[in-house]
Design a protein around this motif. Structure first.
Motif, short mmCIF file in Angstrom:
data_model
loop_
_atom_site.label_atom_id
_atom_site.label_comp_id
_atom_site.label_asym_id
_atom_site.label_seq_id
_atom_site.Cartn_x
_atom_site.Cartn_y
_atom_site.Cartn_z
N ILE A 193 0.84 -1.19 0.00
CA ILE A 193 0.00 0.00 0.00
C ILE A 193 0.87 1.24 0.00
CG2 ILE A 193 -1.61 1.29 1.44
CD1 ILE A 193 -2.86 -1.40 2.07
N PRO A 194 0.65 2.18 -0.91
CA PRO A 194 1.47 3.38 -0.94
C PRO A 194 1.29 4.14 0.36
CG PRO A 194 -0.05 3.30 -2.80
CD PRO A 194 -0.41 2.20 -1.90
N PRO A 195 2.27 4.86 0.82
CA PRO A 195 3.57 5.07 0.21
C PRO A 195 4.65 4.15 0.77
CG PRO A 195 3.26 6.62 1.97
CD PRO A 195 2.11 5.67 2.04
N TYR A 207 -0.97 9.26 -7.58
CA TYR A 207 -1.47 7.98 -7.10
C TYR A 207 -1.06 7.73 -5.65
CZ TYR A 207 -2.18 3.03 -6.55
OH TYR A 207 -2.58 1.82 -6.06
N ILE A 208 0.19 8.06 -5.32
CA ILE A 208 0.66 7.79 -3.97
C ILE A 208 -0.10 8.63 -2.94
CG2 ILE A 208 2.65 8.10 -2.46
CD1 ILE A 208 4.37 7.14 -4.77
N ILE A 239 -5.33 5.73 4.09
CA ILE A 239 -4.91 5.03 5.31
C ILE A 239 -5.41 5.73 6.58
CG2 ILE A 239 -2.93 4.18 6.60
CD1 ILE A 239 -1.54 3.81 3.89
N PHE A 242 -8.36 -2.11 16.31
CA PHE A 242 -9.79 -1.85 16.37
C PHE A 242 -10.52 -2.77 17.32
CE2 PHE A 242 -8.86 -1.07 11.65
CZ PHE A 242 -8.24 0.12 11.96
N GLU A 258 -3.63 7.32 -2.42
CA GLU A 258 -3.71 6.18 -1.52
C GLU A 258 -3.34 6.56 -0.09
OE1 GLU A 258 -4.85 3.18 -2.15
OE2 GLU A 258 -5.35 3.96 -4.11
N LEU A 259 -2.38 7.46 0.04
CA LEU A 259 -1.96 7.87 1.38
C LEU A 259 -3.14 8.46 2.14
CD1 LEU A 259 0.26 8.26 3.46
CD2 LEU A 259 0.84 10.40 2.39
N TYR A 308 -9.19 5.48 7.00
CA TYR A 308 -9.59 4.12 7.38
C TYR A 308 -9.41 3.91 8.88
CZ TYR A 308 -9.23 -0.94 7.94
OH TYR A 308 -9.37 -2.22 8.38
N PHE A 309 -8.27 4.35 9.39
CA PHE A 309 -8.02 4.19 10.82
C PHE A 309 -9.00 5.04 11.64
CE2 PHE A 309 -4.28 2.01 9.59
CZ PHE A 309 -3.84 1.31 10.70
N PHE A 314 -12.46 0.15 2.57
CA PHE A 314 -11.05 0.19 2.19
C PHE A 314 -10.80 -0.66 0.95
CE2 PHE A 314 -6.62 -0.80 2.17
CZ PHE A 314 -6.02 0.34 2.67
N PHE A 371 5.11 -0.89 -1.75
CA PHE A 371 4.44 -0.40 -2.95
C PHE A 371 5.43 -0.22 -4.09
CE2 PHE A 371 3.73 3.40 -5.52
CZ PHE A 371 2.73 2.91 -6.33
N PHE A 375 -9.63 0.73 -2.57
CA PHE A 375 -8.27 0.35 -2.95
C PHE A 375 -8.28 -0.41 -4.26
CE2 PHE A 375 -4.36 -2.19 -2.63
CZ PHE A 375 -3.46 -1.16 -2.42
N ILE A 412 -4.96 -7.73 0.95
CA ILE A 412 -5.32 -6.75 1.98
C ILE A 412 -6.16 -7.42 3.06
CG2 ILE A 412 -6.66 -4.67 2.44
CD1 ILE A 412 -6.18 -3.88 -0.38
#
Lengths: 461, 483
Positions: free
Chosen positions: A372-374, B129-130, B137, A419, B133-134, B140-141, B159, A378, B163, A407
């Motif tokens: 997953i980026p970054p 793109y990076i 994260i 969680f 996606e960054l 999501y948390f 997610f 990745f 993704f 994932i």
């Protein structure tokens, strides 16, 4: 070459130190030895050690880079071993010695130019591991692991030798460049050559645990001591792929049209079957076993990218990031397993509250493995996919779908740690050794470094 | 300047996550305000003729043609303003609730802020793109740690959905990248990617790859199924980030990346895409009318509004694109206001069910007035901010196709129905035991709702402020990319 000598002598020193009462010196000696070897690789003279022993070895940049990865991984694993071998105190010296001997085999596997050396390298790597896998002598699963690993390994060795014999019969030489010459100018018997290549693919497929030759891996990974599992998942896999790439890029580029198809099929099967199976695992080490099989599938794409600019770099970068993330994950798991041995995902519940550092290390390792980026993982996937895209777009799409599937199981750990609202018992009084903390932090730091400057691999090959 | 906008929040975020300092609320608010100040400063003397301002570029992976290059034209600037305007409001509105482990919460919010700025500023395909996606994260948390019922399953679905969508974008991006040729090398630079000529068949696949990523993010019907559950279960701050800013990443991506990279295939796909968007408008509106949970109602209304924005962009004419840009800003402001209202009510009376409310206006007149303004903005009443945006959007879709424009116009009627119904049920009618003791807004809440309501009115009177900013860039993009 310098590194090989340093490692060999360190292993002997470690063996003899193990016989004395000064066991607390073992870890430092092994660590210093592997760091010296790493220095020997980093500062290797660019003129020397080429074509040594009558063209048995060739320490080119490829060999040095992959040697660097395996030595670095071993150094980190030795760093993690502050505890890992605690229950083995009577054979402690043997364990460190065997790991270093095995590493010597890994170095040979990344620098050979002759099939004889490839065979010797694989054996030097494997034989110590058969012992290490069963090093917990009282443990039933450890014995099962060792026996399985040994039987499968011996079987594979036979297959590999058979393949090499066929190649020799077809081309008249064990030397990779002579084979390549024979293959490209047509002075060979095609049937024997093709059969030999297929059998070599099968033999190497066993070693790197590619589907359908992977059945030994989950049981062996689960039954072996954690550190040995980490060693198998990183060093053995990296060395296996270095050998795979080196053999096929040096000896068989002329026969590409034949061996590409079986390798592509094995790659596709490996990533898909392993990912789908990993979803159903409930034990951390089994999950990591299937994860490592699936990564073998991705790494196979680099074999298909032989001849494409950047194929070798992609392999190197992927092997490095994968190894670092796996070692970090096992480091964190070892501390968790110390509290609760059953290894199910539930042992991670609420870890982020009890041990925020360990949880963060584990989370970043999982994100990196999932690509997953970054995170650095990745970039590993990115390099691999770019290298393979031109020839195998369908395989890249399949790999993308598979990394999406992965994932699901990597995030199970993150979900449990962050969680989940019920918590595991975690004894705060247990202070884990500084070396584990340092090894994990160094691994994490390297992942971060590779994230910021992914271009650093371009300097290496 | 562009780099500062990304680095400030990311560095503070790492600092907060690692050291867990006291007074993290103030630190987070200060950082968000500092970022707002920087972005306002970037607006002063901005050259809005469509050229890149405040550029920053260093090679990142020169051998592979990847560079860390940032810059902003009018479109990017507007998105950056939206992001940094909403961020302090989101942080401030989170102050009303106590979270366990606050450093982690605010650290993640700031990380999200940095990543969002990166998405809107990136001028390099891989960098985009990076960051894209960054941004996923931390949100999501945030949603999975502090969310409500069934949060783990819902957020994992969210997610994986997003993704997977963006992985298709990655493959499409890689394909275009491998077709580029800058002095013998491939390149991810925006100019190089846009200049590439794709074969008609390849363009189809590239377009679909990008569309899947952005359609999931916005979301466009039928890729919306993750959205209502995720909005409802997330903590309010997370919902605001998702609906206020994050879904704009999808629309922005269409304008900046999808259409310019694969215009060859747009002629065939545009009618299909717009039809999906219009179907989504009607579908989500009808569902919104029937909702009993106020938060879920707003989630569905958001699908409807974004459907209209998407339709406007895809129509690819001046009115449509300008309207979508204006409406992205407005929708962000309004939806943050609306979710704040939901959170405020839920904190007071412990429920979001409309049937359990009623008569709140009597006990909290100030709150009722502010809610009224925000609600009118969402309904797009003339002289509120929603009106010019929706007008331009409908105009754009109408001139693409009269029938689609007509159906999309239903959104205004439906919007009025469900918003007024919700407002009426909540604020008027019989008061119950809980709502008679309803506390009026406190200082903190007054600031958030006051700013939102103020912007609703100001942007309703002066939409030209925004349109002037983006005019040059939109002309340039539309001029360069035609199909």
């Amino acid at each position: 070459m310098t590194a090989l000598l340093i490692l060999f002598f360190t292993a002997i020193i470690v063996l003899f130190t193990g016989l004395t009462k000064r066991r607390h010196f073992l870890q430092p000696i092994a660590l210093v030895g592997s760091l010296l070897a790493l220095a020997g690789i980093v500062f290797a003279p660019s003129y020397g050690w080429k074509d040594v022993y009558a063209s048995m070895f060739h320490f080119d940049n490829f060999a040095l880079a992959f040697s660097g990865v395996v030595v670095l991984a071993t150094a980190l694993i030795i760093g993690l071993s502050g505890w890992g071998f605690r229950d083995l105190s009577d054979t402690l010296g043997d364990n460190y010695g065997l790991i270093l001997f095995s590493l010597c085999g890994a170095l040979v596997m990344s620098s050979f130019t002759n099939m004889v050396m490839l065979f010797l390298g694989i054996e030097i790597l494997s034989i110590p591991l058969y012992v290490l896998a069963g090093s917990r002598r009282e443990s039933l699963s450890g014995n099962e692991a060792a026996l399985k690993y040994f039987l499968m390994g011996a079987f594979t060795t036979g297959i590999l030798l058979f393949g090499m014999a066929l190649i020799y019969g077809a081309s008249g030489s064990f030397d990779l460049r002579a084979i390549a010459a024979a293959v490209s100018d047509g002075r060979h018997s095609a049937g024997m050559l093709n059969a030999g290549m297929v059998i070599l693919i099968i033999g190497l497929g066993f070693k790197v645990s590619a589907v359908p030759f992977h059945f030994w891996a989950p049981d062996v990974y689960q039954g072996s001591p954690n550190l040995v599992t980490a060693f198998m998942a990183t060093v053995v896999k990296t060395a296996g792929f270095a050998a795979f790439y080196r053999l096929f890029s040096m000896a068989f580029p002329g026969a590409e049209s034949f061996w590409h198809l079986p390798v592509a099929i094995v790659a596709a099967l490996t990533m898909t079957v392993a990912n789908l199976t990993a979803i159903f695992q409930t034990d951390f080490k089994r999950m990591m076993a299937y994860s490592s099989i699936s990564h073998a599938g991705y790494l196979m794409m680099a074999i298909l990218a032989i001849g494409v600019t950047g194929g070798d770099r992609a392999l190197l970068f992927y092997a490095l990031t994968y190894s670092l993330a796996t070692i970090c994950a096992f480091g964190a798991y070892m501390v968790v397993a110390e509290q609760n041995e059953n290894g199910s995902f539930a042992t991670f519940n609420g870890l982020s509250k009890k041990q925020p550092l360990l949880a963060a290390v584990m989370a970043i390792a999982m994100l990196s493995l999932a690509g997953i980026p970054p995170t650095a993982g990745f970039f590993g996937k990115y390099f691999l996919f770019t290298a393979a895209f031109a020839k195998y777009p369908w395989l890249v799409v399949l790999a993308v779908v598979n990394s999406a599937i992965s994932i699901y199981y990597y995030f199970k750990i993150i979900i449990a740690m962050y969680f989940s609202r019920d918590e595991v018992k975690f004894d705060h009084d247990v202070v884990f050794p500084a070396s584990i903390r340092w090894a994990v932090l160094v691994g994490l730091g390297l992942i971060a470094l590779l994230t910021v400057i992914p271009g650093s691999v371009y300097a290496l090959i | 300047m562009s780099l500062i906008l990304i680095l400030i929040p990311l560095i503070v975020s790492l600092f907060v996550l690692l050291t867990r300092p006291a007074g993290v609320r103030a630190i987070a608010l200060g950082t968000a305000l500092a970022n707002l100040a920087v972005s306002i400063f970037a607006t002063v003397g901005f050259n809005s003729d469509g050229s890149q301002n405040h550029t920053f570029s260093i090679p990142w992976l020169p051998q592979a043609g990847i560079s860390f290059s940032l810059g902003m034209d009018g479109v990017s600037l507007l998105m950056v303003l939206l992001t940094n305007l909403l961020a302090p409001l989101i942080v401030l509105s989170s102050h009303s609730r106590a979270f366990d482990n606050e450093p982690r919460y605010y650290g993640l919010v700031l990380m999200m802020l940095g990543a969002l700025n990166g998405v809107f500023l990136a001028q390099d395909g891989l960098l985009f793109y990076i960051f894209y996606e960054l941004a996923l994260i931390p949100i999501y948390f945030i949603c999975a740690i502090w969310g409500g019922q069934d949060r783990i399953r819902i957020t994992l679905k969210f997610f994986i959905y997003t993704f997977v969508g963006s992985l298709f974008m990655l493959v499409a991006l890689l394909y275009v990248y491998l077709q580029t040729n800058v002095e013998g090398h491939h390149s991810f630079a925006w100019d190089a990617l846009v200049r590439t000529q794709l074969s008609p068949e390849a363009a189809n696949w590239v377009l679909i790859g990008f569309f899947l990523a952005f359609a999931v993010k916005m979301p466009v019907f039928p890729f919306h199924t993750w959205q209502p559950d995720t909005y409802v279960t997330s903590p309010t701050g997370g919902t605001m980030l998702l609906s206020g800013i994050m879904l704009k990443m999808g629309v922005y991506g269409v304008i900046r990346w999808m259409v310019p990279l694969a215009p060859e295939a747009m002629h065939f796909w545009t009618p299909i895409f717009i039809s999906l968007a219009v179907v989504g408008i009607v579908y989500a509106s009808i569902i919104a009318v029937k909702q009993s949970d106020l938060k879920r109602l707003i989630a569905y209304s958001s699908i409807a509004h974004v459907g209209l924005i998407a339709a406007g962009v895809l129509a690819w004419n001046k009115a449509g694109v300008q309207g979508s840009l204006l409406q992205m800003l407005n929708h962000g402001i309004n939806v943050v206001g609306l979710f704040f209202v939901v959170d405020l009510i839920e904190r007071r009376i412990g429920t979001r069910t409309l049937a359990d409310m009623g008569g709140i206006a009597k006990s909290a007149p100030k709150f009722a007035a502010l809610f009224m303004l925000v609600m009118l903005g969402a309904v797009a009443v003339p002289l509120t901010n929603g009106f010019p945006g929706e007008f331009l959007l409908l105009n754009g879709v109408w001139s693409y196709n009269v029938w689609l424009g007509g159906v999309a116009g239903l959104t205004i009627i439906f919007g009025a129905v469900y918003m007024l119904r919700a407002y009426g049920l909540a604020m008027f009618g019989e008061a119950n035991r809980e709502t008679t003791q309803f506390q009026d807004v406190n200082a903190n809440e007054w600031v958030v709702l006051g700013v939102v309501a103020g912007l609703v009115v100001v942007l309703g009177f002066f939409p030209q402020l925004v349109l002037n900013l983006t005019d040059g860039s939109v002309n340039k993009i539309l001029g360069a990319v035609q199909f």
